[in-house]
Design an enzyme around this catalytic site. Structure first.
Site, PDB file in Angstrom:
ATOM      1  N   GLU A   1       1.872   6.887  -6.819  1.00 36.17           N
ATOM      2  CA  GLU A   1       1.529   7.794  -7.916  1.00 36.17           C
ATOM      3  C   GLU A   1       0.728   9.003  -7.414  1.00 36.17           C
ATOM      4  O   GLU A   1      -0.502   9.000  -7.471  1.00 36.17           O
ATOM      5  CB  GLU A   1       0.732   7.075  -9.005  1.00 36.17           C
ATOM      6  CG  GLU A   1       0.450   7.969 -10.208  1.00 36.17           C
ATOM      7  CD  GLU A   1      -0.399   7.305 -11.281  1.00 36.17           C
ATOM      8  OE1 GLU A   1      -0.588   7.928 -12.343  1.00 36.17           O
ATOM      9  OE2 GLU A   1      -0.891   6.182 -11.058  1.00 36.17           O
TER      10      GLU A   1
ATOM     11  N   LYS B   1       5.685   7.110  -9.559  1.00 38.56           N
ATOM     12  CA  LYS B   1       5.112   7.431 -10.865  1.00 38.56           C
ATOM     13  C   LYS B   1       4.632   8.874 -10.788  1.00 38.56           C
ATOM     14  O   LYS B   1       3.683   9.184 -10.057  1.00 38.56           O
ATOM     15  CB  LYS B   1       3.965   6.476 -11.220  1.00 38.56           C
ATOM     16  CG  LYS B   1       3.360   6.765 -12.593  1.00 38.56           C
ATOM     17  CD  LYS B   1       2.436   5.657 -13.055  1.00 38.56           C
ATOM     18  CE  LYS B   1       1.809   5.997 -14.405  1.00 38.56           C
ATOM     19  NZ  LYS B   1       0.994   4.912 -14.959  1.00 38.56           N
TER      20      LYS B   1
END
Length: 301
Positions: A181, A218
């Site tokens: 992420e 993500k």
């Protein structure tokens, strides 16, 4: 033919099922904000333990709701403190998979370092090996780790991706699935430029992965539609999910629909409108509407 192992079942669910990942991993710094949004004021707790008890009650209410199930929510990201607790007298990860058929993930980063070169890397994680071992023992399928891009600085973005992939390799070696992420802050002044730089760095880093390994990305919902299409289609990418990043649920859903193959992994946008003061019927109705809206926006394949 032999039955699939739990891990194989979970992997197949993530790879093939329509739905999204619920991000329920607020930790020390973000927990007070989450509780305030839920209608619990700061004076409701006086110690960190009391604060985490309250947020666990909130998370328990969400995941035990009839609206929350693996039919629409295929994964959930937990904070370590949640993983170590029980939900309805079952270990949290066991409850999610055994009762709801929701695949459990664990947030493993320990927060952000100070900004340098327009980015905030993750703080050192000396206890990562121990945490990964515990995650395996507790039935966790994968992990999540977050760093943040505030400026479109090429050196900083390269450093972000490098750090993420070094740790992703360690997580893969521990037989867990990493969610990488590298968040682009929605207030980044050159957000579109930063996202293009990030995309190129991610594609380059993927080439260094063995062909038998995959990661999940993500990412912040981009300014350019379908910017991450090459990542969605990449054989070393299991899934591309999107964080809400401060966008409202309506705006997050709108942007999500513009990006084919990307599904949601929302946190604040998921719990938007929920309150501790609501009756169970009111709470379930609002959560159901939220889950359905995010589910429909995630059906972009």
């Amino acid at each position: 033919m032999s039955a699939l192992s739990v891990r194989e079942q979970q992997h197949r669910k993530i790879a093939t099922q329509c739905g999204f990942i619920a991000a329920l991993d607020q930790s020390g710094g973000s927990t007070p904000t989450a509780l305030r949004s839920y209608g619990i004021k700061d004076e409701a707790w006086s110690t960190e333990e009391e604060m985490f008890n309250l947020v666990h009650q909130m998370r328990t209410r969400i995941v035990t709701s009839p609206s929350f199930s693996g039919d629409r929510v295929f994964g959930a990201i937990l904070f370590e403190g949640t993983m170590d607790r029980e939900i309805n007298d079952l270990p949290a990860a066991d409850y999610l998979w055994g009762q709801k058929r929701v695949v459990p993930f664990l947030k493993v980063d320990q927060g952000l370092a100070e900004e340098a070169d327009g980015v905030r890397l993750m703080k050192p994680m000396p206890g990562l090996e121990r945490l990964l071992k515990k995650a395996n023992q507790k039935g966790i399928y994968g992990t999540k780790m977050r760093s943040v891009i505030n400026q479109a600085d090429p050196a900083g973005i390269t450093a972000i991706v490098s750090q993420q992939f070094v740790l992703a390799s360690q997580i893969l070696e521990a037989d867990l699935m990493p969610i990488v992420e590298p968040e682009v802050d929605i207030h980044c002044p050159d957000k579109a430029v930063a996202e293009t730089l990030l995309r190129e760095n991610l594609l380059s880093a993927l080439e260094g992965l063995p062909s038998t390994q995959q990661v999940i990305f993500k990412l912040t919902l981009p300014e350019q539609e379908n910017l991450y299409a090459d990542l969605v289609a990449h054989p070393r990418v299991l899934k591309v999910v999107a964080l809400s990043g401060g966008y409202s649920r309506a705006e997050g859903d709108r942007r999500l629909r513009l990006n084919q193959g990307v599904v949601a992994s929302f946190s604040r946008a998921l719990i938007e409108g929920l309150s501790a003061q609501q009756t169970d019927a009111e709470f379930d109705s609002i959560l159901d509407a939220s889950i359905q809206a995010i589910f429909e926006a995630s059906m972009t394949s």
